[in-house]
Design an enzyme around this catalytic site. Structure first.
Site, short mmCIF file in Angstrom:
data_model
loop_
_atom_site.label_atom_id
_atom_site.label_comp_id
_atom_site.label_asym_id
_atom_site.label_seq_id
_atom_site.Cartn_x
_atom_site.Cartn_y
_atom_site.Cartn_z
N LEU A 1 0.63 -0.81 -0.39
CA LEU A 1 -0.47 -0.09 -0.13
C LEU A 1 0.94 1.34 -0.04
O LEU A 1 1.84 1.11 0.33
CB LEU A 1 -1.33 0.06 1.74
CG LEU A 1 -1.72 -1.54 1.11
CD1 LEU A 1 -2.43 -0.67 2.57
CD2 LEU A 1 -2.63 -0.91 0.17
N SER A 2 0.46 2.54 -0.17
CA SER A 2 1.14 3.85 -0.40
C SER A 2 1.34 4.03 1.13
O SER A 2 3.26 4.47 1.16
CB SER A 2 0.22 4.72 -0.96
OG SER A 2 -0.62 5.08 0.01
N GLU A 3 1.43 3.76 2.03
CA GLU A 3 1.71 3.45 3.84
C GLU A 3 1.43 2.61 4.11
O GLU A 3 -0.14 1.90 4.39
CB GLU A 3 1.79 4.97 4.22
CG GLU A 3 2.51 5.83 4.01
CD GLU A 3 3.27 6.64 2.81
OE1 GLU A 3 4.08 6.75 2.59
OE2 GLU A 3 2.56 6.89 2.21
N THR A 4 2.16 1.70 5.11
CA THR A 4 2.15 0.90 6.17
C THR A 4 2.77 1.74 7.55
O THR A 4 4.02 1.83 7.18
CB THR A 4 2.79 0.01 6.35
OG1 THR A 4 2.24 -1.32 4.67
CG2 THR A 4 2.33 -1.12 6.95
#
Length: 268
Positions: free
Chosen positions: A43-46
């Site tokens: 995902l774009s951020e974890t």
């Protein structure tokens, strides 16, 4: 087992906004392990959250690197803390991060959350050739803050119709590119944007809270108002309410829990 959640941030509907994975740890783990988890989540951020005195440690990873500031994963992390009862509804979430202490408060209706973030206004900058080639246009305005290029174009239609050359944009220094324009017609928002981060393994980010740390002061100056609504016109789309204060920006939005589970610890 590590509790893990996927939350769609800056939306009130499932499968909209920007998804973030949230890992709740007893203590922050090895950076290499966290990066591998972020790559697996893709995902774009974890975000990785661990308790500390006075609040929580918080770090953000894209699939390929750690970042200094992320809005949607911060909103999602606070949402998970309230949703799981780790924070009371009246408590403020306080996060120690690479960008200082960030706080998130839950609104009275318990649906909207407000984050207190640093203001990151862009300063005028010359448009590099890779930016012009990557966007396929000559910007009306080009600016730069410590993270991103900020580009204003002639219309909302231009923002929505962009088909960037990501190989060119990945040549730029800094984190990425935010493209914006004033809203057209009787829209329910004041400005529109899209954000591209190919260098960090994210070609287009669905809804970028940290981008609004630049967009909020930029459009406040242009529109002569401190309270505005931005719409990020990605395929998923999402709204970010912004309020400018002295050297800070308040970013407000909603979130939806999509998945909860457990991550095997393997070797941390």
């Amino acid at each position: 087992m590590v509790p893990i959640y996927i939350v769609d941030a800056f939306t009130d509907k499932a499968f909209g906004g920007n998804p973030a994975a949230i890992c709740l740890l007893e203590a922050l783990s090895d950076e290499g392990w966290m990066q591998k988890v972020a790559g697996e989540m893709n995902l774009s951020e974890t975000a990785f959250v661990a308790p500390r005195e006075g609040g929580y440690e918080l770090r953000w990873f894209t699939p390929t690197e750690e970042v200094d500031l992320c809005g949607h994963a911060t909103l999602a992390a606070a949402f998970v803390l309230w949703r799981t009862g780790r924070l009371g509804q009246s408590e403020v979430a306080a996060f120690w991060t690479r960008s200082g202490v960030l706080t998130v408060a839950l609104g009275e209706a318990e649906t909207e959350m407000t984050m207190d973030f640093p203001s990151e206004p862009p300063a005028p900058a010359k448009a590099p050739e890779a930016l012009i080639e990557g966007l396929g246009l000559i910007p009306r305005y080009t600016g730069r803050n410590r993270m991103d290029y900020v580009v204003e174009v002639d219309s909302e239609q231009t923002v929505r119709g962009l088909k960037p050359d990501f190989s060119q944009l990945s040549l730029l220094d800094g984190r990425g590119v935010i493209v914006t324009a004033r809203a057209e017609g009787q829209a329910a928002y004041d400005f529109v944007s899209r954000a591209f981060y190919p260098k960090g393994g994210v070609q287009e980010d669905p809804v970028t809270g940290s981008a609004h740390c630049a967009l909020a002061p930029y459009w406040a100056k242009r529109l002569h108002r401190d309270e505005l609504i931005g719409y990020q016109a990605s395929a998923r789309g999402g709204f970010v309410k912004v309020k400018n204060t002295l050297n800070r920006v308040q970013l407000s939005g909603q979130a939806v829990l999509i998945l909860r589970g457990e991550l095997e610890e393997f070797n941390q």
